[in-house]
Scaffold this motif. Structure first.
Motif, mmCIF file in Angstrom:
data_model
loop_
_atom_site.group_PDB
_atom_site.id
_atom_site.type_symbol
_atom_site.label_atom_id
_atom_site.label_comp_id
_atom_site.label_asym_id
_atom_site.label_seq_id
_atom_site.Cartn_x
_atom_site.Cartn_y
_atom_site.Cartn_z
ATOM 1 N N MET A 155 0.804 -1.086 0.092
ATOM 2 C CA MET A 155 0.050 -0.199 -0.027
ATOM 3 C C MET A 155 0.875 1.175 0.104
ATOM 4 O O MET A 155 0.461 2.222 -0.643
ATOM 5 C CB MET A 155 -0.925 0.066 1.230
ATOM 6 N N THR A 159 -6.992 -7.439 -1.266
ATOM 7 C CA THR A 159 -6.872 -6.191 -1.867
ATOM 8 C C THR A 159 -7.893 -5.627 -2.897
ATOM 9 O O THR A 159 -7.856 -6.726 -4.152
ATOM 10 C CB THR A 159 -5.327 -5.632 -2.239
ATOM 11 N N THR A 187 -8.076 2.290 -3.287
ATOM 12 C CA THR A 187 -7.635 0.677 -3.106
ATOM 13 C C THR A 187 -7.779 0.384 -1.632
ATOM 14 O O THR A 187 -7.298 1.233 -0.805
ATOM 15 C CB THR A 187 -6.342 0.637 -3.595
ATOM 16 N N LYS A 205 -7.122 -2.454 1.257
ATOM 17 C CA LYS A 205 -6.621 -3.728 1.721
ATOM 18 C C LYS A 205 -7.165 -4.035 3.107
ATOM 19 O O LYS A 205 -7.454 -3.171 3.959
ATOM 20 C CB LYS A 205 -5.182 -3.655 1.965
#
Lengths: 428, 428
Positions: free
Chosen positions: B167, B335, B352, B354
């Motif tokens: 990340m 993810t 995004t 996760k």
């Protein structure tokens, strides 16, 4: 599995929630709202029969009778398992002139297209929206964005009856600030038509509001005529009743989901009808899992909803004051003013948060938020806290994200929770 | 109560978190960051002694020795109850040139002013930021906003070590997209100074980075020298250890809070040092209640933090992969890519997410989010779910706010939760 699907309209999977934004011009074209076309469904081996309306469910015989909308030809189809997803039907009052050209609902893509055609066909710039719930305020925004003079005629004391009236009043004031004329406490008695037969005005007991176009946004009812005729169980609000696996109660092989069912409100313990795409999508996933031999459940809702009128964000979750009273709860309410970001950070905007907590236990019962950017989705904090059954005291120590561009050091939800704790303590 | 407060600096209550935004120009003047001036504290009957440093705590004698910073005069003050809120001290590596003019920390308002003065005093436009945590990335943004060429020299594999490296890599790429030069995996070995004695370059094992100004953002340690000398209990990270009421363990009449204490991480069950204003503010409120004879507790944190670099929002809560491993947890990670709004709604931006969930139980362990507008505060959903001990399966049915301008119909957090459920199931 062999899957047959019937759809009476012209479109298969689309976002009805997006219609106001398409009408308002934010979404440039209708097809952007379509999630999956009939061809795409068929490519997944679903025998999708468009423009085909199911007109009878024969529960005993485990079959449905479907009619081709264009030809009128009917036929029976047997099933091992049946899924009912008939959605909701907009309420259309039986008033004079309600069927005149220029009076529009906005439930389906076909409705949206008809409204856009109607807007193109008239020179007039006066729009009247009947109803001031989600659809009403979103359509008011859409029409303001298209340059119309917009009047909203609303039966309730304030717009957004999914909020308490004190919070609805903030929406009322903001809508007026946008140039929308708000007429509250006013029941429509009919629609006056002009010489051309087209709608010319919305009539109430007290006044007449000239209108070149009228949008009806007075709510929906579960579309359960078929289910009712088939003897399937309906709740007080007319929606199908299911168990936690979305199976229709008492019927081993029939499932139902989406806007045609009632859902369990986890806060009040009562069944409610909440026609929202977010629930419908979950229902679809759960029914798919169960019909396919898997296992999934829909435990219920807490009544979260979010909307906006231009840059005003409106959110709610849990119970309003009257909901809480209806189920015998005693509670305290607090209302606080805070901001979306640290006060010194540019773009920090005011936000009003109302919180309800149960007397004695301090259990969170509901939250309503009206504000600008960053107000709407803050309601999710309360939605999760409601799901977890948290007390407002527990909420005061929630570890929420803080940095000056995102929140004051005490997030508005925490400020409200602290004030609610004090209210609960002083009430004993 | 008679309240005496000692502060060695020039300012009493201010937002240290706001310093990068003041330096960057988003906050026009220093005084906007001051929450309460010494005069305002005194108007509330607090005997606030500015520029007065406590140099000894005599626990046995229940008194503190304080020194007037300017005059050097010392005196003892007795207490019935003592509150320690000494904060944190920025890590300043003992490297050659670290004390040269042009090398700045940004912990206090005084530091911020010194940095701004330094920026005004040099013609050069090359800035090097050492460290790529919250302060590092926020200062990189501040200096980019002021038109500097910015290089960030970072010891870790990727910036934002509070995220997992996969990340952090998204942050790395976004920072490069903003024109920031990111140098990872690189340890600073010293600072080269010019003929004028001012810093001229940051030196690493591999290279030299020319610098007209250097900002150190390599973290802080609890400021607990005083407490240590007094024999008060410190944890592994050097912070004071308190009980749930923020009372220093084993000391009936001493409380501590803010950046000088360790806090209980509710997810891992371990003590951590998390210097954040949001915790410090809660500590202050809780200590105030308890010292005043009331009752309040700080149950702990879940490790929520949010930040941004220009329009990139970065958020995390709960455990990273290495945190989970360290406490013996086995877990699955997923993810997902989603968007901040319905895909068809204008302004919809990628995000995004996760998610970590414990193997077998499916308990949520942590969430990290990198995206644009609307990404950061979504982490609050996970923060509340972590606090409530929810499983990812429970999370899939969370009733989160949905409307096209606010979220896809499946909120990104729900999309991640669904994928996490699948991962847990397939892992058994």
């Amino acid at each position: 599995m062999e899957i047959v699907a019937f759809e009476r309209g012209h479109f298969s999977s689309y976002s009805a929630c997006g219609i106001p934004y398409w009408v308002g011009g934010d979404v440039p074209e209708r097809d952007r709202l379509i999630a999956r076309s009939p061809e795409e469904h068929r490519a997944r081996d679903i025998d999708l029969r468009m423009r085909t309306e199911v007109v009878e469910i024969d529960v005993e015989g485990a079959r449905v009778r479907a009619r081709d909308v264009d030809s009128g030809v009917e036929s029976w189809t047997s099933y091992d398992k049946l899924v009912i997803a008939t959605g909701a039907r907009p309420i259309r009052p039986s008033l004079s002139g309600v069927d005149a050209p220029g009076v529009h609902g906005v439930q389906t893509l076909d409705d949206g297209q008809a409204l856009l055609d109607s807007l193109s066909a008239t020179e007039g710039r006066r729009a009247v929206v009947v109803g001031a719930g989600y659809i009403g305020v979103e359509m008011a925004e859409a029409l303001i964005n298209r340059g119309y003079e917009v009047t909203v005629v609303n039966r309730g004391k304030e717009p957004m009856s999914t909020l308490d009236p004190d919070m609805g009043r903030l929406v009322h004031k903001a809508m007026e600030g946008l140039g929308i004329i708000m007429v509250n406490d006013s029941e429509v008695t009919g629609f006056r038509t002009g010489d051309d037969g087209r709608v010319g005005a919305v009539v109430t007991a007290d006044a007449e509001y000239p209108a070149d176009v009228v949008v009806l946004g007075i709510g929906v009812r579960p579309e359960t005529e078929l289910a009712k005729a088939a003897g399937l169980p309906l709740g007080d609000r007319g929606g199908l009743l299911t168990d936690l696996s979305m199976r229709v109660r008492g019927h081993e092989n029939i499932w139902a989901g989406g806007d045609c069912v009632e859902v369990l409100d986890l806060v009040s313990g009562r069944e409610r009808h909440i026609p929202l795409g977010t629930h419908a999508n979950k229902h679809g996933q759960i029914i798919g899992a169960n019909v396919g031999g898997g296992y999934a459940t829909f435990p219920g809702v807490v009544g979260t909803a979010v909307s906006k009128v231009c840059d005003l964000e409106i959110a709610r979750t849990g119970l309003r004051e009257k909901d809480a009273r209806r189920v015998g709860l005693q509670f305290e309410t607090v209302t606080i003013e805070s901001t979306s970001r640290a006060g010194y950070y540019p773009g920090s905007a005011p936000m009003t948060v109302k919180m309800l907590a149960e007397r004695r236990t301090g259990r969170l019962l509901g939250v309503q938020i009206v504000g600008r950017e960053g107000a709407g989705k803050r309601v999710d904090i309360a939605a999760v806290a409601l799901t977890a059954g948290m007390t407002v005291e527990q909420m005061t120590s929630l570890d929420l994200g803080y940095a000056p561009p995102f929140s004051p050091v005490w997030d508005p939800i925490l400020v409200a929770a602290r004030k609610a704790v004090a209210a609960i303590r002083s009430s004993v």
